[in-house]
Design an enzyme around this catalytic site. Structure first.
Site, PDB file in Angstrom:
ATOM      1  N   GLU A  17     -12.160   7.361 -39.143  1.00 19.50           N
ATOM      2  CA  GLU A  17     -12.789   8.180 -38.102  1.00 19.50           C
ATOM      3  C   GLU A  17     -12.225   9.598 -38.041  1.00 19.50           C
ATOM      4  O   GLU A  17     -12.942  10.550 -37.720  1.00 19.50           O
ATOM      5  CB  GLU A  17     -12.622   7.494 -36.735  1.00 19.50           C
ATOM      6  CG  GLU A  17     -13.544   6.327 -36.498  1.00 19.50           C
ATOM      7  CD  GLU A  17     -12.991   5.008 -37.010  1.00 19.50           C
ATOM      8  OE1 GLU A  17     -13.510   3.956 -36.614  1.00 19.50           O
ATOM      9  OE2 GLU A  17     -12.034   5.023 -37.815  1.00 19.50           O
ATOM     10  N   GLU A  68     -11.949  -2.953 -36.359  1.00 18.43           N
ATOM     11  CA  GLU A  68     -11.804  -3.336 -34.951  1.00 18.43           C
ATOM     12  C   GLU A  68     -12.429  -4.703 -34.689  1.00 18.43           C
ATOM     13  O   GLU A  68     -11.888  -5.510 -33.919  1.00 18.43           O
ATOM     14  CB  GLU A  68     -12.449  -2.274 -34.063  1.00 18.43           C
ATOM     15  CG  GLU A  68     -11.715  -0.943 -34.095  1.00 18.43           C
ATOM     16  CD  GLU A  68     -12.430   0.167 -33.349  1.00 18.43           C
ATOM     17  OE1 GLU A  68     -11.772   1.168 -33.011  1.00 18.43           O
ATOM     18  OE2 GLU A  68     -13.649   0.038 -33.108  1.00 18.43           O
TER      19      GLU A  68
END
Length: 260
Positions: A131, A111
């Site tokens: 994740e 990110e």
């Protein structure tokens, strides 16, 4: 500044090295510090381009520091002025940023890289959104990745946590260029020097238009431009640099950009 961040400033270029062994993971304090660094970069008229990279040779950034989380850092805590990693939510950042991905780039680290405008990667770099395997959501990546690479590849990354090697990442357009690891930093500086030599007011206009027009219809964005509703575009059209560009073209010489 803490030992977690190392900065080098040369001319109009700022290099920021995230250096938190072993994995360059980001806790709340580091995120806040990164936000302050990139806010100061944004607000310094002498700085034109930033590079973000990781310390060491193995990790660019592993994302959220789970050890810090286990020690009390809340996942919904205060990340600072720029959001996680200091970049992805920093408002009005109208200067180019280069990510030099020097190794593993996963989770919040990916990110962070996606918050840059240009991504260069070492030939051993790898990318993932793991994740899902820890029962949480890659929230910012869920917004960004399907807009950057083909939808089905993005969804596979999000839904399975599958890793991409650097060749596949380049094939899907996730990175701009792949370089030998030992040459990555020099190549990042070479790219930064190219951008440093360009017109800063034009960069600002490009970044504002791209950011603001992302979810607009084409004609709505064009109407905002013609109605003088983009501040950076209006600043460009009324600038000395705009006149300098025309003069330099007419005189057959390289322009001298002043940023005003």
């Amino acid at each position: 500044m803490s030992d977690s961040l190392k900065t080098t400033r040369k001319g109009g270029i700022l290099e920021v090295v995230l250096d938190r062994p072993k994995a360059n993971a980001i806790d709340l304090a580091t995120s806040r510090e990164m936000g302050e660094v990139f806010r100061d970069f944004r607000d310094d008229p002498e700085l034109r381009v930033a590079i973000i990279t990781g310390g060491g040779e193995k990790f660019f950034c592993a994302g959220w520091d789970l050890k810090a989380a286990a020690g009390g850092d809340a996942v919904d805590g205060d990340y600072g002025v720029g959001g996680f990693g200091g970049l992805q939510e920093l408002p009005h950042l109208n200067k180019p940023v280069i990510a030099a991905v020097n190794g593993i780039c996963c989770g919040g680290g990916l990110e962070l890289a996606l918050s840059a405008d240009i991504i260069l990667a070492a030939d051993h770099a790898s990318f993932a959104l793991p994740e899902i395997r820890s029962g949480t959501v890659a929230d910012a990546a869920s917004v960004k990745v399907p807009k950057r690479i083909p939808y089905h590849i993005a969804m596979e990354m999000l839904l399975t946590g599958r890793w991409l090697d650097v060749e596949e990442a380049a094939r899907w357009g996730l990175v701009n260029y792949v370089h030998p690891a030992e040459a990555l930093r020099a190549e990042a500086w070479k790219m930064a020097e190219l951008l440093e030599s360009g017109p800063p007011l034009v960069y600002a206009a490009i970044k504002e238009i791209v950011r603001e027009a992302e979810d607009m219809k084409f004609q709505d964005a064009m109407n905002r431009i013609t109605k003088s509703q983009f501040k950076s575009v209006e600043a460009l059209y009324r600038s000395e640099d705009q006149l300098e560009g025309a003069k330099a073209f007419a005189e057959g010489r390289d322009p001298v950009w002043q940023g005003r």
